[in-house]
Design an enzyme around this catalytic site. Structure first.
Site, mmCIF file in Angstrom:
data_model
loop_
_atom_site.group_PDB
_atom_site.id
_atom_site.type_symbol
_atom_site.label_atom_id
_atom_site.label_comp_id
_atom_site.label_asym_id
_atom_site.label_seq_id
_atom_site.Cartn_x
_atom_site.Cartn_y
_atom_site.Cartn_z
ATOM 1 N N ARG A 196 76.203 -63.588 37.105
ATOM 2 C CA ARG A 196 77.470 -63.502 37.822
ATOM 3 C C ARG A 196 78.233 -64.805 37.592
ATOM 4 O O ARG A 196 77.630 -65.864 37.374
ATOM 5 C CB ARG A 196 77.248 -63.289 39.315
ATOM 6 C CG ARG A 196 76.526 -61.995 39.670
ATOM 7 C CD ARG A 196 76.327 -61.885 41.171
ATOM 8 N NE ARG A 196 75.680 -60.631 41.554
ATOM 9 C CZ ARG A 196 74.359 -60.485 41.668
ATOM 10 N NH1 ARG A 196 73.550 -61.526 41.448
ATOM 11 N NH2 ARG A 196 73.843 -59.323 42.020
ATOM 12 N N LYS A 220 72.565 -63.730 44.839
ATOM 13 C CA LYS A 220 72.990 -63.344 46.186
ATOM 14 C C LYS A 220 71.823 -63.439 47.163
ATOM 15 O O LYS A 220 70.685 -63.148 46.814
ATOM 16 C CB LYS A 220 73.540 -61.907 46.169
ATOM 17 C CG LYS A 220 74.893 -61.767 45.477
ATOM 18 C CD LYS A 220 75.424 -60.352 45.611
ATOM 19 C CE LYS A 220 76.829 -60.225 45.038
ATOM 20 N NZ LYS A 220 77.378 -58.857 45.179
ATOM 21 N N HIS A 293 83.147 -60.563 34.662
ATOM 22 C CA HIS A 293 82.282 -59.480 35.125
ATOM 23 C C HIS A 293 82.110 -58.408 34.050
ATOM 24 O O HIS A 293 81.044 -57.770 33.959
ATOM 25 C CB HIS A 293 82.847 -58.855 36.395
ATOM 26 C CG HIS A 293 81.831 -58.076 37.172
ATOM 27 N ND1 HIS A 293 80.756 -58.665 37.818
ATOM 28 C CD2 HIS A 293 81.705 -56.746 37.394
ATOM 29 C CE1 HIS A 293 80.023 -57.732 38.400
ATOM 30 N NE2 HIS A 293 80.573 -56.563 38.154
ATOM 31 N N ARG A 296 79.349 -59.355 31.900
ATOM 32 C CA ARG A 296 78.073 -58.996 32.554
ATOM 33 C C ARG A 296 77.748 -57.539 32.243
ATOM 34 O O ARG A 296 76.600 -57.198 31.943
ATOM 35 C CB ARG A 296 78.202 -59.243 34.054
ATOM 36 C CG ARG A 296 77.003 -58.881 34.911
ATOM 37 C CD ARG A 296 77.222 -59.441 36.321
ATOM 38 N NE ARG A 296 76.495 -58.748 37.357
ATOM 39 C CZ ARG A 296 75.266 -59.044 37.750
ATOM 40 N NH1 ARG A 296 74.600 -60.014 37.143
ATOM 41 N NH2 ARG A 296 74.689 -58.377 38.739
ATOM 42 N N HIS A 319 70.261 -57.059 40.814
ATOM 43 C CA HIS A 319 70.766 -56.005 41.689
ATOM 44 C C HIS A 319 69.775 -55.753 42.823
ATOM 45 O O HIS A 319 68.558 -55.730 42.609
ATOM 46 C CB HIS A 319 70.967 -54.701 40.915
ATOM 47 C CG HIS A 319 72.215 -54.684 40.099
ATOM 48 N ND1 HIS A 319 72.416 -53.804 39.053
ATOM 49 C CD2 HIS A 319 73.345 -55.434 40.159
ATOM 50 C CE1 HIS A 319 73.603 -54.017 38.511
ATOM 51 N NE2 HIS A 319 74.184 -54.999 39.172
ATOM 52 N N TYR A 328 74.058 -48.014 33.808
ATOM 53 C CA TYR A 328 73.856 -48.555 32.466
ATOM 54 C C TYR A 328 72.897 -47.697 31.649
ATOM 55 O O TYR A 328 73.039 -47.588 30.433
ATOM 56 C CB TYR A 328 73.335 -49.995 32.555
ATOM 57 C CG TYR A 328 74.317 -50.923 33.236
ATOM 58 C CD1 TYR A 328 75.534 -51.244 32.637
ATOM 59 C CD2 TYR A 328 74.044 -51.464 34.483
ATOM 60 C CE1 TYR A 328 76.444 -52.077 33.260
ATOM 61 C CE2 TYR A 328 74.949 -52.303 35.114
ATOM 62 C CZ TYR A 328 76.145 -52.602 34.505
ATOM 63 O OH TYR A 328 77.041 -53.418 35.126
#
Length: 347
Positions: A196, A220, A293, A296, A319, A328
């Protein structure tokens, strides 16, 4: 001594603002109960980007209240008791206002409603509310779209032209000479690590292990993950360090400007500047809005088309849920099918 504990929390002695509020525009304008909620999020290691977005969305709601009531309202003066009087019809009116008056996209409306729903959920948790007024509101449906990404050919063409002075005047070319190696490194890291943007700008030399060939990323929720160091990134980082006479160790951010970490917005601006200048010579940039992004997405799609399983891609991207990563796999299957169809058409 008894009165000291009895009145704890009721003191009028000013308490300095928490450190996390320094990067949250609008925090001081928020009511006390919302600032308390933001402080709660900070204690749970929510990212500053998330907290900043929440403050922005709460501010948007209070602007609606002012417009709908026709009164001059200062958000900071709103009490928790007054706020708790809102019901589902008030939230529905806000959703309608966002859609018809502000003409916000469904994704934006859902995000702003989710911010309120999270706040109400917190108020339920602390026992001042019994029902969430956002829970029963019909949300606008969002069309599912495949992520935008660059194919291998498009990525190769972009990286081939990035170091050049194509579409630059003499002044721009002189300026680029100073930042050329840095900009190439930024692109390579985004495209070959799947990090990110916020993770990359916080990356330090201590997090890069050239011997083991890994990058340690703090994502995160302050969760750590390890990403293999791709050869193009290894080469780019070494060239970057050599060009700018960096020691390649220490806790300082790798990418800096005037002694401070390069901001995510600065990186966005750098990428946009190059995409804009190369658009006339790379036609695919006309139909693909490339951002950090999207690079990414490019990384994840490259893995999927290469046969990497979804769980591995999930871990590399950081994730929380594999459902987020599943798209994906869908793209990877489609690209493989297209490759076979092209192969068959040549026979």
């Amino acid at each position: 001594m008894m009165s000291l504990f009895k009145n704890l929390g009721k003191t009028v002695k000013p308490i300095p603002l928490p450190a996390h509020t320094m990067d949250l525009p609008g925090y001081v304008r928020m009511p006390d109960f919302i600032r308390s909620y933001i402080d709660h999020l900070a204690s749970k290691n929510f990212s500053k980007a998330t907290m900043r977005r929440y403050v922005y969305d709460f501010d948007s709601f209070f602007q609606f209240v002012a417009e709908a009531s026709g009164e001059s309202i200062q958000a900071r003066d709103i009490t928790q008791e007054a706020f708790l009087e809102i019901d589902g019809s008030g939230i529905a009116a806000y959703a309608e206002y966002l859609a018809l008056t502000k003409q916000n996209a469904p994704s934006v409306i859902n995000r702003k409603l989710s911010a309120l729903q999270s706040l109400f959920r917190h108020l339920i948790d602390i026992g001042v509310l019994s029902e969430n007024p956002v829970a029963k509101i019909n949300r606008p449906k969002q069309a599912k779209r495949d992520p935008v990404y660059l194919t291998k050919r498009e990525w190769d063409e972009l990286m081939q032209l990035l170091p050049s002075n194509v579409e630059m005047n003499a002044r721009e070319a002189t300026h680029y000479e100073r930042d050329r190696v840095r900009d190439i490194t930024l692109f390579q890291l985004l495209g070959y690590s799947g990090m990110r943007l916020s993770e990359m700008t916080q990356l330090t030399w201590n997090a890069v292990d050239f011997h083991e060939g890994t990058i340690r990323v703090i994502g995160k929720g302050n969760k750590e993950r390890v990403i293999p160091l791709a050869k193009p990134v290894r080469v780019a980082l070494r060239k970057f360090a050599a060009h700018y006479s960096l020691t390649m160790r220490g806790p300082e951010p790798i990418f800096q400007k005037q002694g401070k970490a390069l901001s995510p917005r600065a990186v966005q601006h750098i990428l946009k500047r190059h995409v804009d200048r190369l658009r006339p010579v790379l036609p695919f940039l006309e139909r693909k809005q490339i951002t950090p992004h999207k690079l990414r997405h490019t990384f994840a799609t490259r893995l999927a088309t290469g046969g990497v399983d979804v769980l591995t891609i999930q871990q590399l991207l950081g994730h929380e849920s594999v459902a987020t990563t599943q798209v994906y796999a869908h793209i990877g299957d489609r690209e493989k099918k297209r490759a076979i169809e092209l192969f068959d058409s040549e026979r």
